[in-house]
Design a protein around this motif. Structure first.
Motif, PDB file in Angstrom:
ATOM      1  N   ARG A 163       0.982  -1.217  -0.028  1.00  0.00           N
ATOM      2  CA  ARG A 163      -0.004  -0.096  -0.144  1.00  0.00           C
ATOM      3  C   ARG A 163       0.740   1.365   0.093  1.00  0.00           C
ATOM      4  O   ARG A 163       0.532   2.241  -0.624  1.00  0.00           O
ATOM      5  CB  ARG A 163      -1.093  -0.184   1.378  1.00  0.00           C
ATOM      6  N   GLN A 164       1.961   1.102   0.503  1.00  0.00           N
ATOM      7  CA  GLN A 164       2.966   2.416   0.562  1.00  0.00           C
ATOM      8  C   GLN A 164       3.443   2.775  -0.878  1.00  0.00           C
ATOM      9  O   GLN A 164       3.873   3.791  -1.007  1.00  0.00           O
ATOM     10  CB  GLN A 164       4.199   2.231   1.375  1.00  0.00           C
ATOM     11  N   ASN A 168       0.699   9.090  -1.664  1.00  0.00           N
ATOM     12  CA  ASN A 168       1.625  10.443  -2.239  1.00  0.00           C
ATOM     13  C   ASN A 168       1.998   9.985  -3.766  1.00  0.00           C
ATOM     14  O   ASN A 168       2.815  10.778  -4.185  1.00  0.00           O
ATOM     15  CB  ASN A 168       2.666  10.637  -1.495  1.00  0.00           C
ATOM     16  N   TYR A 169       1.273   9.103  -4.412  1.00  0.00           N
ATOM     17  CA  TYR A 169       1.821   8.787  -5.715  1.00  0.00           C
ATOM     18  C   TYR A 169       1.529   9.994  -6.634  1.00  0.00           C
ATOM     19  O   TYR A 169       0.321  10.516  -6.424  1.00  0.00           O
ATOM     20  CB  TYR A 169       1.197   7.487  -6.166  1.00  0.00           C
ATOM     21  N   PRO A 170       2.114  10.437  -7.598  1.00  0.00           N
ATOM     22  CA  PRO A 170       3.575   9.918  -8.100  1.00  0.00           C
ATOM     23  C   PRO A 170       4.673  10.494  -7.402  1.00  0.00           C
ATOM     24  O   PRO A 170       5.876  10.361  -8.027  1.00  0.00           O
ATOM     25  CB  PRO A 170       3.516   9.855  -9.641  1.00  0.00           C
ATOM     26  N   SER A 248      -4.471   0.494  -5.406  1.00  0.00           N
ATOM     27  CA  SER A 248      -4.437   2.101  -6.186  1.00  0.00           C
ATOM     28  C   SER A 248      -5.662   2.581  -6.250  1.00  0.00           C
ATOM     29  O   SER A 248      -5.591   3.596  -6.178  1.00  0.00           O
ATOM     30  CB  SER A 248      -3.531   1.661  -7.433  1.00  0.00           C
ATOM     31  N   TRP A 249      -6.564   1.714  -6.471  1.00  0.00           N
ATOM     32  CA  TRP A 249      -8.025   2.390  -6.770  1.00  0.00           C
ATOM     33  C   TRP A 249      -8.320   2.887  -5.469  1.00  0.00           C
ATOM     34  O   TRP A 249      -8.784   3.734  -5.467  1.00  0.00           O
ATOM     35  CB  TRP A 249      -8.994   1.036  -7.514  1.00  0.00           C
ATOM     36  N   GLU A 250      -8.278   2.143  -4.383  1.00  0.00           N
ATOM     37  CA  GLU A 250      -8.718   2.727  -2.925  1.00  0.00           C
ATOM     38  C   GLU A 250      -7.775   4.280  -2.653  1.00  0.00           C
ATOM     39  O   GLU A 250      -8.602   4.838  -2.105  1.00  0.00           O
ATOM     40  CB  GLU A 250      -8.468   1.543  -2.043  1.00  0.00           C
ATOM     41  N   ILE A 251      -6.549   4.060  -2.979  1.00  0.00           N
ATOM     42  CA  ILE A 251      -5.692   5.224  -2.361  1.00  0.00           C
ATOM     43  C   ILE A 251      -5.693   6.304  -3.469  1.00  0.00           C
ATOM     44  O   ILE A 251      -5.761   7.520  -3.040  1.00  0.00           O
ATOM     45  CB  ILE A 251      -4.436   4.838  -2.183  1.00  0.00           C
ATOM     46  N   ILE A 252      -5.579   6.256  -4.726  1.00  0.00           N
ATOM     47  CA  ILE A 252      -5.606   7.168  -5.699  1.00  0.00           C
ATOM     48  C   ILE A 252      -6.551   7.356  -6.654  1.00  0.00           C
ATOM     49  O   ILE A 252      -6.831   8.316  -7.303  1.00  0.00           O
ATOM     50  CB  ILE A 252      -4.034   7.426  -6.275  1.00  0.00           C
ATOM     51  N   GLY A 253      -7.198   6.305  -6.733  1.00  0.00           N
ATOM     52  CA  GLY A 253      -8.430   6.226  -7.669  1.00  0.00           C
ATOM     53  C   GLY A 253      -7.712   5.964  -9.097  1.00  0.00           C
ATOM     54  O   GLY A 253      -6.784   5.953  -9.446  1.00  0.00           O
TER      55      GLY A 253
END
Length: 344
Positions: A163-164, A168-170, A248-253
């Motif tokens: 998850r890390q 804060n991607y990218p 990735s869907w959950e964190i940044i969509g």
């Protein structure tokens, strides 16, 4: 040209919402972000990799091959023949009807025509020494880069908590270890792009096969099968793809390129399933036959079986007495072809 570049590197396609390339070009002091320009910076290094490869094959791989008594060998050359050469340019393995037609046209025995095409195909095949050196180079690079990756990835927190990868991607700092690893990998694969037209793709277990160490070849295949299953059918789908699809869907969509990149990862997983099916077939054959069979994913390295079948088919058509006489003559033909030392 500028409009084409702007279209290809569209921020709305490649980056999440409200993120620009300019932000990635100017990281905070003392930090470095991954940039698209790193892809091109590896091109000059690819030529360096090619040079290292040439030196490695000459100074390391060939001496090892000589120690293992692997010789280049001198393949016999087919006699010059303009008619057969024209046919060879269109098909390297003519069927039985073509063989019979050429036999009548040139007033040659059928077996002599077959022999000519067999020798002609052999001229274009690389020697065992060449294949050994290429395989040893790839084995050495992959082993070295794997050890280097483990050294730096093992201590990275996102290796154990995927998850890390998306927090804060990218805007994520690129460490020197990561940079060196990816630059080396990219330079290596750029070098393969340059040499792909002359390389002969081989697996690491082929080294033992070339050296006639069957037990090492069999053991290497078993290890390869286990590692392939664990990494490609367990870790990759349930760790990597899960993180890229779900976390990735959950964190940044999702964003536009998200669909493309994930689609490519799923295509790769489909290929993994197909490849493992082929590997399993070989493993089953090995269990019942006692040794590893030919890899169905590799190119055919011997045409002896193909030519034997062609001989039998031609005899079946040439003799009116039936398959029994054809089989007898087919067996005789096999012995003749395998033991023949002179042209008619």
């Amino acid at each position: 040209m500028n409009s084409l570049s702007a279209w290809f590197w569209s921020e709305s396609f490649w980056l999440p919402p409200n993120v620009t390339w300019a932000e990635l070009e100017h990281p905070p002091p003392g930090e470095e972000y991954p940039r698209a320009g790193h892809l091109l910076s590896c091109l000059p290094l690819a030529f360096g990799v090619l040079a290292v490869r040439v030196l490695f094959e000459r100074l390391v791989a060939k001496p090892c091959a000589h120690i293992l008594q692997i010789q280049a060998g001198v393949s016999r050359r087919a006699q010059a023949n303009a008619v057969l050469e024209r046919v060879f340019t269109s098909t390297t393995s003519p069927d039985s009807w073509q063989i019979e037609g050429l036999s009548k046209q040139m007033d040659w025995d059928v077996r002599k025509v077959q022999r000519w095409f067999r020798l002609r195909r052999s001229q274009d095949k690389p020697s065992t020494l060449t294949k050994f050196c290429e395989s040893m180079w790839r084995l050495t690079f992959y082993t070295g880069i794997f050890i280097y990756a483990i050294r730096y990835l093992w201590v990275s927190p996102w290796t154990w908590d995927t998850r890390q990868c998306w927090y804060n991607y990218p805007f994520q700092t690129l460490s020197p270890g990561q940079y060196n690893y990816y630059v080396a990998e990219l330079a290596f694969y750029w070098s393969l792009m340059l040499s792909q037209f002359t390389d002969i793709k081989r697996k690491f277990a082929k080294l033992a096969n070339y050296a006639k160490y069957q037990w090492i070849c069999d053991t290497g295949f078993v290890v390869f099968s286990i590692v392939f299953f664990i990494t490609r059918l367990v870790i990759y789908p349930f760790w990597i793809i899960y993180s890229v699809l779900v976390e990735s869907w959950e964190i940044i969509g999702p964003y536009r390129s998200w669909w493309l990149l994930n689609g490519l990862l799923l295509v790769l997983q489909t290929l993994h399933v197909i490849w493992f099916y082929l590997i399993a077939r070989i493993a089953i054959k090995a269990i019942f036959k006692g040794k590893v069979a030919k890899d169905d994913r590799s190119d055919i390295e011997s045409s002896s079986e193909e030519e034997t079948d062609t001989n039998v088919k031609i005899r079946n058509k040439s003799h009116p007495n039936g398959s029994e006489q054809s089989l007898k003559e087919g067996n005789g033909t096999n012995s003749f072809v395998n033991g023949e030392t002179q042209d008619h």
